[in-house]
Write an enzyme that holds these catalytic residues in place. Structure first.
Site, PDB file in Angstrom:
ATOM      1  N   PHE A  73       0.861  -1.170   0.000  1.00  0.00           N
ATOM      2  CA  PHE A  73       0.000   0.000   0.000  1.00  0.00           C
ATOM      3  C   PHE A  73       0.903   1.227   0.000  1.00  0.00           C
ATOM      4  CE2 PHE A  73      -2.385   3.535   1.678  1.00  0.00           C
ATOM      5  CZ  PHE A  73      -3.532   3.473   0.900  1.00  0.00           C
ATOM      6  N   ASP A 125       9.529   2.849   1.759  1.00  0.00           N
ATOM      7  CA  ASP A 125       8.332   3.614   2.072  1.00  0.00           C
ATOM      8  C   ASP A 125       8.103   3.521   3.580  1.00  0.00           C
ATOM      9  OD1 ASP A 125       5.797   4.578   2.580  1.00  0.00           O
ATOM     10  OD2 ASP A 125       4.875   3.659   0.824  1.00  0.00           O
ATOM     11  N   LYS A 158       2.879  11.397   6.836  1.00  0.00           N
ATOM     12  CA  LYS A 158       2.015  11.201   8.000  1.00  0.00           C
ATOM     13  C   LYS A 158       2.527  11.909   9.254  1.00  0.00           C
ATOM     14  CE  LYS A 158      -0.286   7.074   6.260  1.00  0.00           C
ATOM     15  NZ  LYS A 158      -1.474   7.817   5.788  1.00  0.00           N
TER      16      LYS A 158
END
Length: 400
Positions: free
Chosen positions: A141, A226, A255
């Site tokens: 993801f 990531d 984030k």
């Protein structure tokens, strides 16, 4: 009269249904706790998918945001503002890299990483023009843009969004032999999550990430990590890669970098990688804006103390110890690192969605994914007592 039902109805009426939220309407928050429009309090065990690693309204981050709001919030990147260099320098040092390229969302950071890797492949490695490929993993993801969903193996994320962008080879996550076999003369990068969050906090086998690092070095391929969800303290280290003793060529961050206040993402790499970009070849109106940089600089300074990494490691032991005690008592398996856990609930008992709905009734907010799996990612400011409260409520839900 309760306000929640009406607010839920209004949200359903006026918004596209691209999410399926729990029927709770939050109006305020502080630390690890959320309060809804009817005054009920909930322990936040999702933390905005790790965007709220430092909790809601961390005093130092709020102070930095307030101070910057009174001075300057946005300039074009046609100019330099006084918060920009501090942010880029301090984040580069935290990552051990030469350069930083600020963006806004995690998906933008991933797209940036893809573009940089391709350009590096053509200009530095000498890949055949138009033939660059990137090796990725099943269960990944990395975001929801059309390019990123082109190499997703989640049909909910991918179906009906074609035609799909070429240039990606998908291999099983954790299978070093398959990854090695997929690399050819036109491979420019391997793009991986050190721990797969959306898949259910899946931790790779021992030796996998060091093996990826070794193969990428041997084959002259960039290793792109990531760390948008796994980085910045979540796993008990600054980066999840640190737990395996590896350093990627490129970090993708987001984030938590915005402190739960503003969207901030970044790509960090050395000059021989990020240096392939020249003026006019990539950019963002809001990327690296003064407000974002002021908040994110304070985030980096919080991480530089090591306090939050240590909290995640120590409190994570308490969390995982308690979760392991529930295996066989409603839980089938538990995975994760630090204050990050994926729980597989016995599907004979309930689905992940049902578990989250019942936890909500017990004052705990969490998120399901993939059938009977739920994820826990509380803010790193959570206390031992709050972890014990979480575990007690989870046990009560599993016991029925």
């Amino acid at each position: 009269m309760l306000r929640t039902p009406g607010a839920v109805r209004d949200a359903e009426r006026w918004t596209a249904h691209n999410y399926h939220p729990l029927p709770v309407v939050i109006s305020s928050a502080e630390g690890c706790w959320l309060t809804d429009v009817d005054g009920r309090r909930y322990l936040d065990c999702l933390a905005g998918y790790s965007a709220l690693n430092f909790g809601h309204r961390h005093p130092k981050l709020i102070e930095a945001a307030h101070a910057q709001l009174d001075r300057l919030t946005l300039t074009s990147r046609a100019f330099i503002h006084d918060q920009f260099a501090d942010f880029c320098r301090e984040l580069a040092k935290l990552c051990g890299k030469d350069l930083v390229l600020p963006m806004n969302t995690g998906a933008e950071a991933v797209e940036t990483g893809i573009k940089v890797a391709r350009k590096w492949g053509y200009q530095v490695k000498g890949v055949t023009p138009g033939q660059a490929n990137i090796v990725v993993a099943e269960g990944n993801f990395h975001g929801r843009t059309t390019t990123i969903v082109s190499f997703s193996t989640d049909e909910d994320a991918r179906a009906d969004f074609g035609p799909y962008t070429p240039g990606f080879t998908v291999v099983p996550y954790g299978d070093l032999d398959a990854l090695t076999a997929a690399i050819d003369e036109n491979t420019v990068a391997v793009l991986l999550e050190p721990i797969q969050g959306e898949q259910g906090v899946v931790v790779p086998p021992e030796g996998y990430l060091p093996g990826v690092r070794r193969v990428c070095t041997e084959r002259n391929v960039l290793f792109i990590a990531d760390e948008i969800q796994s980085g910045l303290g979540r796993t008990g280290a600054t980066f999840a890669c640190d737990l395996a003793g590896v350093t990627p060529d490129m970090y993708l961050l987001g984030k938590a970098l915005g402190g739960g206040i503003v969207p901030v993402s970044a790509v960090a790499a050395d000059a021989d990688v990020l240096g392939v970009l020249k003026p006019g070849q990539h950019g963002s109106t809001f990327g690296g804006n003064p407000l974002a940089c002021a908040v994110a600089t304070e985030v980096v300074r919080l991480l530089a103390t090591g306090e939050f990494q240590q909290r995640s490691a120590e409190l994570g032991e308490r969390l995982h110890g308690g979760l392991q005690s529930l295996v066989g008592k409603g839980l089938v398996a538990v995975r994760g690192r630090g204050l990050w856990a994926g729980l597989d609930i016995d599907p004979a008992l309930m689905t992940g969605r049902q578990a989250c709905e019942r936890l909500m009734e017990h004052g705990i907010l969490a998120k399901d994914t993939h059938g009977s799996t739920i994820r826990l990612a509380p803010p790193l400011v959570i206390t031992e007592e709050e972890i014990d409260h979480l575990l007690a409520q989870l046990a009560a839900v599993l016991a029925g």
